[in-house]
Motif scaffolding. Structure first.
Motif, PDB file in Angstrom:
ATOM      1  N   PHE A 187     -27.247  17.848  47.094  1.00  0.00           N
ATOM      2  CA  PHE A 187     -25.837  17.525  47.386  1.00  0.00           C
ATOM      3  C   PHE A 187     -24.943  18.698  46.995  1.00  0.00           C
ATOM      4  CE2 PHE A 187     -21.685  15.513  46.481  1.00  0.00           C
ATOM      5  CZ  PHE A 187     -21.441  14.962  47.737  1.00  0.00           C
ATOM      6  N   GLU A 188     -24.396  19.358  48.005  1.00  0.00           N
ATOM      7  CA  GLU A 188     -23.495  20.495  47.806  1.00  0.00           C
ATOM      8  C   GLU A 188     -22.407  20.419  48.862  1.00  0.00           C
ATOM      9  OE1 GLU A 188     -23.630  25.393  47.324  1.00  0.00           O
ATOM     10  OE2 GLU A 188     -25.441  24.253  47.831  1.00  0.00           O
ATOM     11  N   ILE A 189     -21.151  20.422  48.417  1.00  0.00           N
ATOM     12  CA  ILE A 189     -20.029  20.251  49.342  1.00  0.00           C
ATOM     13  C   ILE A 189     -18.894  21.212  48.989  1.00  0.00           C
ATOM     14  CG2 ILE A 189     -20.513  17.811  49.818  1.00  0.00           C
ATOM     15  CD1 ILE A 189     -18.205  17.180  47.792  1.00  0.00           C
ATOM     16  N   PRO A 190     -18.004  21.481  49.961  1.00  0.00           N
ATOM     17  CA  PRO A 190     -16.776  22.211  49.636  1.00  0.00           C
ATOM     18  C   PRO A 190     -15.888  21.330  48.753  1.00  0.00           C
ATOM     19  CG  PRO A 190     -17.179  22.177  52.009  1.00  0.00           C
ATOM     20  CD  PRO A 190     -18.088  21.180  51.405  1.00  0.00           C
ATOM     21  N   ILE A 191     -15.325  21.892  47.715  1.00  0.00           N
ATOM     22  CA  ILE A 191     -14.453  21.111  46.841  1.00  0.00           C
ATOM     23  C   ILE A 191     -13.267  20.549  47.608  1.00  0.00           C
ATOM     24  CG2 ILE A 191     -12.866  21.282  44.870  1.00  0.00           C
ATOM     25  CD1 ILE A 191     -14.877  23.300  43.649  1.00  0.00           C
ATOM     26  N   ARG A 192     -12.741  21.316  48.537  1.00  0.00           N
ATOM     27  CA  ARG A 192     -11.587  20.854  49.311  1.00  0.00           C
ATOM     28  C   ARG A 192     -11.889  19.613  50.137  1.00  0.00           C
ATOM     29  NH1 ARG A 192      -7.542  21.362  47.339  1.00  0.00           N
ATOM     30  NH2 ARG A 192      -6.577  20.812  49.324  1.00  0.00           N
ATOM     31  N   ALA A 193     -13.158  19.337  50.412  1.00  0.00           N
ATOM     32  CA  ALA A 193     -13.523  18.153  51.201  1.00  0.00           C
ATOM     33  C   ALA A 193     -13.233  16.858  50.451  1.00  0.00           C
ATOM     34  CB  ALA A 193     -15.005  18.215  51.581  1.00  0.00           C
ATOM     35  N   ILE A 194     -12.966  16.954  49.148  1.00  0.00           N
ATOM     36  CA  ILE A 194     -12.608  15.766  48.362  1.00  0.00           C
ATOM     37  C   ILE A 194     -11.139  15.415  48.565  1.00  0.00           C
ATOM     38  CG2 ILE A 194     -12.474  14.826  46.006  1.00  0.00           C
ATOM     39  CD1 ILE A 194     -14.725  16.778  45.247  1.00  0.00           C
ATOM     40  N   PHE A 195     -10.347  16.391  49.009  1.00  0.00           N
ATOM     41  CA  PHE A 195      -8.899  16.197  49.118  1.00  0.00           C
ATOM     42  C   PHE A 195      -8.365  16.336  50.542  1.00  0.00           C
ATOM     43  CE2 PHE A 195      -9.977  18.375  45.086  1.00  0.00           C
ATOM     44  CZ  PHE A 195      -9.698  17.337  44.198  1.00  0.00           C
ATOM     45  N   ASP A 196      -9.134  16.944  51.417  1.00  0.00           N
ATOM     46  CA  ASP A 196      -8.685  17.236  52.777  1.00  0.00           C
ATOM     47  C   ASP A 196      -9.489  16.398  53.770  1.00  0.00           C
ATOM     48  OD1 ASP A 196      -8.797  18.603  55.439  1.00  0.00           O
ATOM     49  OD2 ASP A 196      -7.492  20.057  54.444  1.00  0.00           O
ATOM     50  N   GLU A 197      -8.809  15.486  54.470  1.00  0.00           N
ATOM     51  CA  GLU A 197      -9.508  14.562  55.369  1.00  0.00           C
ATOM     52  C   GLU A 197     -10.219  15.286  56.515  1.00  0.00           C
ATOM     53  OE1 GLU A 197      -7.726  10.358  55.856  1.00  0.00           O
ATOM     54  OE2 GLU A 197      -5.984  11.694  55.690  1.00  0.00           O
ATOM     55  N   LYS A 198      -9.576  16.300  57.073  1.00  0.00           N
ATOM     56  CA  LYS A 198     -10.178  17.022  58.194  1.00  0.00           C
ATOM     57  C   LYS A 198     -11.461  17.728  57.746  1.00  0.00           C
ATOM     58  CE  LYS A 198      -9.101  20.473  61.785  1.00  0.00           C
ATOM     59  NZ  LYS A 198     -10.192  21.424  61.473  1.00  0.00           N
ATOM     60  N   LEU A 199     -11.399  18.425  56.617  1.00  0.00           N
ATOM     61  CA  LEU A 199     -12.587  19.107  56.107  1.00  0.00           C
ATOM     62  C   LEU A 199     -13.651  18.103  55.687  1.00  0.00           C
ATOM     63  CD1 LEU A 199     -14.069  21.675  55.352  1.00  0.00           C
ATOM     64  CD2 LEU A 199     -12.852  21.669  53.155  1.00  0.00           C
ATOM     65  N   ASN A 200     -13.213  16.968  55.173  1.00  0.00           N
ATOM     66  CA  ASN A 200     -14.160  15.922  54.792  1.00  0.00           C
ATOM     67  C   ASN A 200     -14.952  15.448  56.012  1.00  0.00           C
ATOM     68  OD1 ASN A 200     -14.710  12.755  54.430  1.00  0.00           O
ATOM     69  ND2 ASN A 200     -14.719  13.715  52.410  1.00  0.00           N
ATOM     70  N   PHE A 201     -14.244  15.245  57.115  1.00  0.00           N
ATOM     71  CA  PHE A 201     -14.914  14.798  58.338  1.00  0.00           C
ATOM     72  C   PHE A 201     -15.908  15.850  58.844  1.00  0.00           C
ATOM     73  CE2 PHE A 201     -15.011  14.339  63.027  1.00  0.00           C
ATOM     74  CZ  PHE A 201     -15.557  13.057  63.098  1.00  0.00           C
ATOM     75  N   GLU A 202     -15.509  17.110  58.770  1.00  0.00           N
ATOM     76  CA  GLU A 202     -16.399  18.183  59.193  1.00  0.00           C
ATOM     77  C   GLU A 202     -17.629  18.262  58.289  1.00  0.00           C
ATOM     78  OE1 GLU A 202     -13.864  21.562  59.034  1.00  0.00           O
ATOM     79  OE2 GLU A 202     -12.745  21.038  60.869  1.00  0.00           O
ATOM     80  N   THR A 203     -17.414  18.073  56.997  1.00  0.00           N
ATOM     81  CA  THR A 203     -18.532  18.096  56.042  1.00  0.00           C
ATOM     82  C   THR A 203     -19.459  16.913  56.273  1.00  0.00           C
ATOM     83  OG1 THR A 203     -17.078  19.157  54.411  1.00  0.00           O
ATOM     84  CG2 THR A 203     -19.125  18.193  53.593  1.00  0.00           C
ATOM     85  N   LEU A 204     -18.855  15.768  56.573  1.00  0.00           N
ATOM     86  CA  LEU A 204     -19.650  14.575  56.871  1.00  0.00           C
ATOM     87  C   LEU A 204     -20.522  14.801  58.099  1.00  0.00           C
ATOM     88  CD1 LEU A 204     -20.245  11.611  56.119  1.00  0.00           C
ATOM     89  CD2 LEU A 204     -18.356  10.951  57.612  1.00  0.00           C
ATOM     90  N   GLN A 205     -19.970  15.434  59.103  1.00  0.00           N
ATOM     91  CA  GLN A 205     -20.756  15.741  60.312  1.00  0.00           C
ATOM     92  C   GLN A 205     -21.938  16.652  59.985  1.00  0.00           C
ATOM     93  OE1 GLN A 205     -17.391  17.174  62.766  1.00  0.00           O
ATOM     94  NE2 GLN A 205     -17.933  15.593  64.247  1.00  0.00           N
ATOM     95  N   ASP A 206     -21.695  17.615  59.099  1.00  0.00           N
ATOM     96  CA  ASP A 206     -22.796  18.509  58.677  1.00  0.00           C
ATOM     97  C   ASP A 206     -23.878  17.731  57.949  1.00  0.00           C
ATOM     98  OD1 ASP A 206     -21.585  20.736  59.774  1.00  0.00           O
ATOM     99  OD2 ASP A 206     -20.588  21.322  57.908  1.00  0.00           O
ATOM    100  N   LEU A 207     -23.465  16.786  57.116  1.00  0.00           N
ATOM    101  CA  LEU A 207     -24.434  15.979  56.364  1.00  0.00           C
ATOM    102  C   LEU A 207     -25.288  15.109  57.300  1.00  0.00           C
ATOM    103  CD1 LEU A 207     -22.336  14.739  53.287  1.00  0.00           C
ATOM    104  CD2 LEU A 207     -24.081  16.521  53.314  1.00  0.00           C
ATOM    105  N   LEU A 208     -24.725  14.728  58.419  1.00  0.00           N
ATOM    106  CA  LEU A 208     -25.430  13.836  59.335  1.00  0.00           C
ATOM    107  C   LEU A 208     -26.387  14.575  60.288  1.00  0.00           C
ATOM    108  CD1 LEU A 208     -22.493  11.409  60.224  1.00  0.00           C
ATOM    109  CD2 LEU A 208     -24.562  10.851  58.916  1.00  0.00           C
ATOM    110  N   LYS A 209     -26.334  15.879  60.280  1.00  0.00           N
ATOM    111  CA  LYS A 209     -27.201  16.644  61.179  1.00  0.00           C
ATOM    112  C   LYS A 209     -28.667  16.548  60.762  1.00  0.00           C
ATOM    113  CE  LYS A 209     -23.712  20.018  62.597  1.00  0.00           C
ATOM    114  NZ  LYS A 209     -23.273  21.445  62.507  1.00  0.00           N
TER     115      LYS A 209
END
Length: 218
Positions: free
Chosen positions: A196-218
């Motif tokens: 589990f490794e994520i951009p810190i900003r993905a905890i606060f930024d909805e757009k980046l969170n969605f992009e990170t979520l898409q990466d996790l689902l690949k």
């Protein structure tokens, strides 16, 4: 070491037996209050039992709720994908030796989670804990909870400040927490949750969170 020194100081006192008896009596009273606490709480309440006192939490601000939800979404997706264990949030009552906490986010590895029941309401000490700071909880999150998590060997503890958008990552090293990371940018990698490794900003930024979520689902 601190506890050992404290014990030695108590045993050096001439009235040590009376002091220990008084402490034992107080703890017995506390155990009774704790049983009452278990019987009176319900799923609608956000409440904890800390050092003999019942702590009822007020509703959270939107930014607190958003940070909790965004991080939970990523953690839960990752752990479900790789079958790593159980991720809970908000009202998972975790039982420690003296206190009962409902951390904002918790993770239990498969070794603990395999025995969980669908109707379970009390849970053991987690392997990983996240607390989202607020004005009313920061003192406990950095104080009694920090000490309790450390003493009970919660291997990883994240403290998130949604106002300054900063995360602190503490890792257990020889019975003590060490600050491994404090930042508002870059990435954060869990020591406990494998991969589990994520951009810190993905905890606060909805757009980046969605992009990170898409990466996790690949």
């Amino acid at each position: 070491m601190f506890h050992q020194n404290l014990l030695e100081q108590i045993l050096d006192l001439p009235d040590a037996p009376l002091l220990i008896q008084e402490v034992s009596s107080k703890l017995n009273e506390e155990r009774v209050r704790r049983e009452i606490f278990y019987n009176e709480i319900d799923e609608s309440m956000k409440v904890e039992f800390i050092n003999g006192e019942i702590v009822v939490h007020s509703p959270v601000m939107k930014r607190h709720n958003q940070a909790t939800g965004l991080l939970y979404k990523l953690l839960d997706t990752h752990c479900y994908k790789y079958k790593l264990g159980f991720v809970g949030f908000e009202k998972i009552m975790t039982v420690f030796t003296r206190n009962d906490y409902e951390p904002d986010i918790v993770f239990f590895g498969n070794e603990k989670a395999k025995d969980f029941k669908e109707v379970q309401t009390l849970f053991p000490v987690p392997d990983f804990v996240v607390e989202i700071l607020s004005k009313s909880t920061a003192k406990n999150d950095r104080g009694v909870k920090f000490d309790d998590y450390e003493t009970h060997k919660v291997a990883e503890y994240w403290i998130i400040d949604p106002d300054s958008e900063v995360i602190e990552q503490y890792l257990l090293n020889e019975k003590r927490y060490e600050l491994n990371l404090k930042s508002s940018n870059g990435t954060i990698k869990s020591s406990v949750i494998k991969g589990f490794e994520i951009p810190i900003r993905a905890i606060f930024d909805e757009k980046l969170n969605f992009e990170t979520l898409q990466d996790l689902l690949k």
